[in-house]
Design a protein around this motif. Structure first.
Motif, PDB file in Angstrom:
ATOM      1  N   TYR A 144      40.274  68.427  57.423  1.00 17.81           N
ATOM      2  CA  TYR A 144      39.531  68.059  58.640  1.00 17.81           C
ATOM      3  C   TYR A 144      40.200  66.871  59.322  1.00 17.81           C
ATOM      4  O   TYR A 144      40.445  66.885  60.531  1.00 17.81           O
ATOM      5  CB  TYR A 144      38.093  67.727  58.240  1.00 17.81           C
ATOM      6  N   GLY A 145      40.550  65.854  58.494  1.00 13.69           N
ATOM      7  CA  GLY A 145      41.205  64.667  59.040  1.00 13.69           C
ATOM      8  C   GLY A 145      42.512  65.015  59.730  1.00 13.69           C
ATOM      9  O   GLY A 145      42.808  64.522  60.811  1.00 13.69           O
ATOM     10  N   GLU A 146      43.258  65.900  59.086  1.00 17.77           N
ATOM     11  CA  GLU A 146      44.546  66.315  59.651  1.00 17.77           C
ATOM     12  C   GLU A 146      44.355  66.900  61.051  1.00 17.77           C
ATOM     13  O   GLU A 146      45.066  66.563  61.999  1.00 17.77           O
ATOM     14  CB  GLU A 146      45.178  67.367  58.727  1.00 17.77           C
ATOM     15  N   ASP A 191      46.143  64.355  72.322  1.00 14.80           N
ATOM     16  CA  ASP A 191      45.200  64.119  73.399  1.00 14.80           C
ATOM     17  C   ASP A 191      44.242  65.288  73.595  1.00 14.80           C
ATOM     18  O   ASP A 191      44.067  65.796  74.696  1.00 14.80           O
ATOM     19  CB  ASP A 191      45.937  63.799  74.713  1.00 14.80           C
ATOM     20  N   ARG A 192      43.669  65.754  72.495  1.00 14.01           N
ATOM     21  CA  ARG A 192      42.573  66.727  72.587  1.00 14.01           C
ATOM     22  C   ARG A 192      41.533  66.353  71.543  1.00 14.01           C
ATOM     23  O   ARG A 192      41.678  65.341  70.867  1.00 14.01           O
ATOM     24  CB  ARG A 192      43.102  68.160  72.401  1.00 14.01           C
ATOM     25  N   LEU A 193      40.478  67.157  71.420  1.00 15.30           N
ATOM     26  CA  LEU A 193      39.355  66.734  70.588  1.00 15.30           C
ATOM     27  C   LEU A 193      39.500  67.110  69.118  1.00 15.30           C
ATOM     28  O   LEU A 193      38.990  66.428  68.247  1.00 15.30           O
ATOM     29  CB  LEU A 193      38.062  67.349  71.136  1.00 15.30           C
ATOM     30  N   GLY A 194      40.142  68.217  68.823  1.00 18.27           N
ATOM     31  CA  GLY A 194      40.137  68.713  67.449  1.00 18.27           C
ATOM     32  C   GLY A 194      38.839  69.446  67.185  1.00 18.27           C
ATOM     33  O   GLY A 194      38.019  69.628  68.109  1.00 18.27           O
ATOM     34  N   PRO A 195      38.594  69.870  65.934  1.00 20.39           N
ATOM     35  CA  PRO A 195      37.391  70.655  65.652  1.00 20.39           C
ATOM     36  C   PRO A 195      36.121  69.842  65.899  1.00 20.39           C
ATOM     37  O   PRO A 195      36.002  68.734  65.404  1.00 20.39           O
ATOM     38  CB  PRO A 195      37.532  71.029  64.166  1.00 20.39           C
ATOM     39  N   ASP A 196      35.175  70.384  66.688  1.00 20.44           N
ATOM     40  CA  ASP A 196      33.946  69.635  66.950  1.00 20.44           C
ATOM     41  C   ASP A 196      32.732  70.545  67.038  1.00 20.44           C
ATOM     42  O   ASP A 196      31.686  70.139  67.522  1.00 20.44           O
ATOM     43  CB  ASP A 196      34.089  68.811  68.227  1.00 20.44           C
ATOM     44  N   ARG A 197      32.848  71.804  66.579  1.00 21.45           N
ATOM     45  CA  ARG A 197      31.735  72.740  66.756  1.00 21.45           C
ATOM     46  C   ARG A 197      30.821  72.796  65.537  1.00 21.45           C
ATOM     47  O   ARG A 197      29.612  72.899  65.674  1.00 21.45           O
ATOM     48  CB  ARG A 197      32.276  74.152  67.041  1.00 21.45           C
ATOM     49  N   ALA A 198      31.403  72.799  64.323  1.00 20.65           N
ATOM     50  CA  ALA A 198      30.592  72.978  63.119  1.00 20.65           C
ATOM     51  C   ALA A 198      29.953  71.661  62.712  1.00 20.65           C
ATOM     52  O   ALA A 198      30.617  70.769  62.193  1.00 20.65           O
ATOM     53  CB  ALA A 198      31.441  73.536  61.992  1.00 20.65           C
ATOM     54  N   GLY A 199      28.686  71.514  62.960  1.00 21.68           N
ATOM     55  CA  GLY A 199      28.000  70.287  62.569  1.00 21.68           C
ATOM     56  C   GLY A 199      28.320  69.143  63.514  1.00 21.68           C
ATOM     57  O   GLY A 199      29.140  69.289  64.418  1.00 21.68           O
ATOM     58  N   TRP A 241      30.156  66.183  65.046  1.00 19.38           N
ATOM     59  CA  TRP A 241      31.593  65.837  65.083  1.00 19.38           C
ATOM     60  C   TRP A 241      32.452  66.840  64.310  1.00 19.38           C
ATOM     61  O   TRP A 241      33.558  66.523  63.896  1.00 19.38           O
ATOM     62  CB  TRP A 241      31.858  64.438  64.539  1.00 19.38           C
ATOM     63  N   GLY A 242      31.909  68.008  64.058  1.00 18.73           N
ATOM     64  CA  GLY A 242      32.703  69.020  63.345  1.00 18.73           C
ATOM     65  C   GLY A 242      32.885  68.747  61.878  1.00 18.73           C
ATOM     66  O   GLY A 242      33.811  69.269  61.265  1.00 18.73           O
ATOM     67  N   ILE A 243      31.997  67.950  61.250  1.00 25.78           N
ATOM     68  CA  ILE A 243      32.266  67.598  59.848  1.00 25.78           C
ATOM     69  C   ILE A 243      31.998  68.748  58.885  1.00 25.78           C
ATOM     70  O   ILE A 243      32.321  68.649  57.711  1.00 25.78           O
ATOM     71  CB  ILE A 243      31.471  66.350  59.368  1.00 25.78           C
ATOM     72  N   LEU A 244      31.431  69.847  59.334  1.00 23.36           N
ATOM     73  CA  LEU A 244      31.260  70.983  58.431  1.00 23.36           C
ATOM     74  C   LEU A 244      32.429  71.960  58.527  1.00 23.36           C
ATOM     75  O   LEU A 244      32.431  73.009  57.901  1.00 23.36           O
ATOM     76  CB  LEU A 244      29.945  71.711  58.744  1.00 23.36           C
ATOM     77  N   GLN A 245      33.433  71.591  59.332  1.00 20.40           N
ATOM     78  CA  GLN A 245      34.589  72.473  59.543  1.00 20.40           C
ATOM     79  C   GLN A 245      35.270  72.888  58.238  1.00 20.40           C
ATOM     80  O   GLN A 245      35.582  74.072  58.071  1.00 20.40           O
ATOM     81  CB  GLN A 245      35.587  71.771  60.469  1.00 20.40           C
TER      82      GLN A 245
END
Lengths: 351, 167
Positions: A29-31, A40-48, A50-54
């Protein structure tokens, strides 16, 4: 050998195992978050939030994907490859000293699974076995690209193991011990009048530089990720892998990253020591000092994991001949020079 | 307890050794050989010779066997492409290994079992080993290092391309 000793060790093993898996999981997730930040983009942010369930979503997806076994693959070895990778990745956490000991109702609870007196050599044993997972998997796939990836991994690991071993010899000369507990303890002495700051990095900057470059190469991380170089080799050694077997290879890489970050922290950056450890121990008690030390060690480990990612999204990949040249013609002579320098230093200052 | 571990490791070593010879696939042979090395390293640990055990793993399993595997993977040997050897070779192989076996059996039969219950010593630990190597056996140690250096120079000389041929 009383039952409490064994029970304590078992609990410690389970905790360490869980922590290394969890850290590896959240490294993925950190990667992606860090990659997002660098580009300059958001990265995973859908699951949970800030995306912490990714990572859970990724893991679930990998488990439920179709398992593909190539017709001409060597079945037993095809399955053994990722398993071996995972096994060797998890093995080296056994000797990391997470702290001195906790005092629980008068019983000492040592925060290290096994204090073997050949600690450093044990690391090299495990590191040198790490290449088998990749080699066996790559060969068993019965695919030319996989085989080339496997062969690249093997020659790269052997080449960089040498420089890594030589850089650590200087450290052994300095500490006079191979035991990681002993090395950590030595770094707890005072430097510049501040206790717990006698870190090896101040004596071995060159050795650390060599060690970190070699750690990158041993983990197959960019800029040395040539075994899985997609522009030349499709997917490298895991071209034929799918589902959780691919997941194991990717996951083993993150565990390796965690383990080598831990070793860098323990060997060069003081391990569980932090500036002012004696002051804390005198004022807040032993257990508090040990727990803060544990937190300090984790902070160092997380910093190195971040460093791995930072380099990955900053430095482009090497060419294969450049990689070999760096390993054999620059790092090894430099490491030998470092040994010489350390020897002279010990002779001059340590009478 | 120690006895049981010993018998298990010996069984593993012998089984792996036999499988090295009997498997058809050379890659499997190499992997069984690695397993045999691990069993032998286990024996070293039983003797409290930790340094020897771990160096055995690093050097044999970690470096030499990787190179073996490296070469064998590239050769891509398998049952179909393997050249048929004349039966004469098999005869020679059987006779030679028979002779070796007789030699070993003869040698070990005469062995006095004084070492059967070795006291738990610390001679195999790295500190004691280092002290012995650099005090009692300094000269042999240095000679071996020169031998290794010569071997290294020799192998580089062989591996190096001949300048005249390249031009």
């Amino acid at each position: 050998m009383d039952i409490y000793f064994i029970l304590g060790k078992l609990i410690l093993i389970v905790i360490i195992f869980a922590i290394s898996l969890l850290t590896a999981m959240y490294s993925t997730y950190g990667e992606r978050k860090i990659a997002g930040f660098f580009q300059d983009r958001l990265g995973p942010d859908r699951a949970g939030p800030w995306g912490i369930l990714q990572p859970l979503a990724d893991g679930g997806k990998l488990f439920f994907k179709e398992e593909i076994l190539p017709v001409n693959a060597n079945m037993a070895l095809f399955i053994a490859g990722p398993s071996l990778s995972m096994l060797t990745a998890c093995m080296s956490t056994a000797i990391i000293p997470w702290g001195t000991y906790l005092d629980i109702f008068g019983t000492k609870f040592v925060l290290q699974v096994a204090d073997v007196n050949i600690g450093l050599l044990y690391i090299f044993g495990v590191v040198s076995l790490g290449v088998y997972g990749v080699m066996i998997g790559g060969w068993a796939s019965n695919n030319k690209y996989s085989l080339l990836g496997a062969v690249r991994a093997a020659s790269q690991n052997i080449s960089y193991e040498l420089a890594m071993g030589l850089s650590v010899i200087a450290l052994i000369m300095l500490n006079g011990s191979l035991s990681l507990a002993e090395i950590s303890r030595n770094q707890g002495e005072s430097l510049f009048g501040l206790s717990g700051l006698n870190w090896n990095i101040f004596y071995q900057p060159l050795g650390f530089l060599i060690f970190i470059v070699c750690a990158f190469a041993e983990c197959n991380r960019t800029p040395f990720d040539l075994p899985e170089c997609e522009t030349e080799l499709v997917g490298g050694y895991h071209t034929e892998y799918s589902s959780m077997k691919l997941g194991f290879y990717l996951f083993a890489e993150y565990i390796n990253m965690f383990v080598s970050s831990a070793f860098m922290a323990v060997l060069y950056f003081g391990g569980y020591n932090y500036p002012g450890i004696n002051f804390v121990e005198a004022n807040l008690g032993h257990n508090a000092a040990v727990i803060i030390g544990l937190a300090a060690l984790f902070a160092k480990i997380l910093f190195f994991i971040f460093f791995f990612m930072w380099v990955r999204w900053t430095v482009p990949r090497f060419r294969y001949d450049q990689l070999m040249k760096l390993g054999w013609q620059i790092l090894i002579p430099l490491a030998i020079f470092n040994i010489l320098l350390t020897g002279v230093g010990i002779m001059l200052f340590d009478n | 307890m120690i006895d049981k571990v010993f018998y298990f490791l010996s069984f593993l070593a012998i089984l792996a050794g036999l499988m090295v010879v009997f498997t058809k696939n050379p890659v499997h042979s190499v992997l069984y050989l690695i397993l045999a090395f691990f069993a032998i390293a286990g024996h070293y640990i039983l003797l409290n010779a930790q340094f020897l055990a771990v160096v055995h793993i690093i050097v044999y399993a970690g470096a030499i066997m990787v190179l073996f595997l490296f070469v064998i993977m590239f050769l891509n040997l398998n049952a179909e492409t393997e050249p048929q050897k004349p039966i004469f070779y098999k005869f020679i192989g059987v006779i030679l290994s028979g002779v070796l076996l007789t030699l070993f059996v003869g040698a070990f039969r005469k062995l006095d079992p004084i070492y059967s219950d070795l006291p738990q010593t610390d001679i195999g630990l790295i500190k004691n080993l280092g002290i012995v190597l650099f005090n009692e056996f300094t000269l042999p140690f240095e000679i071996i290092s020169i031998l290794l250096l010569a071997a290294m120079v020799g192998s580089i000389l062989i591996a190096k391309k001949d300048k005249a041929v390249v031009e």
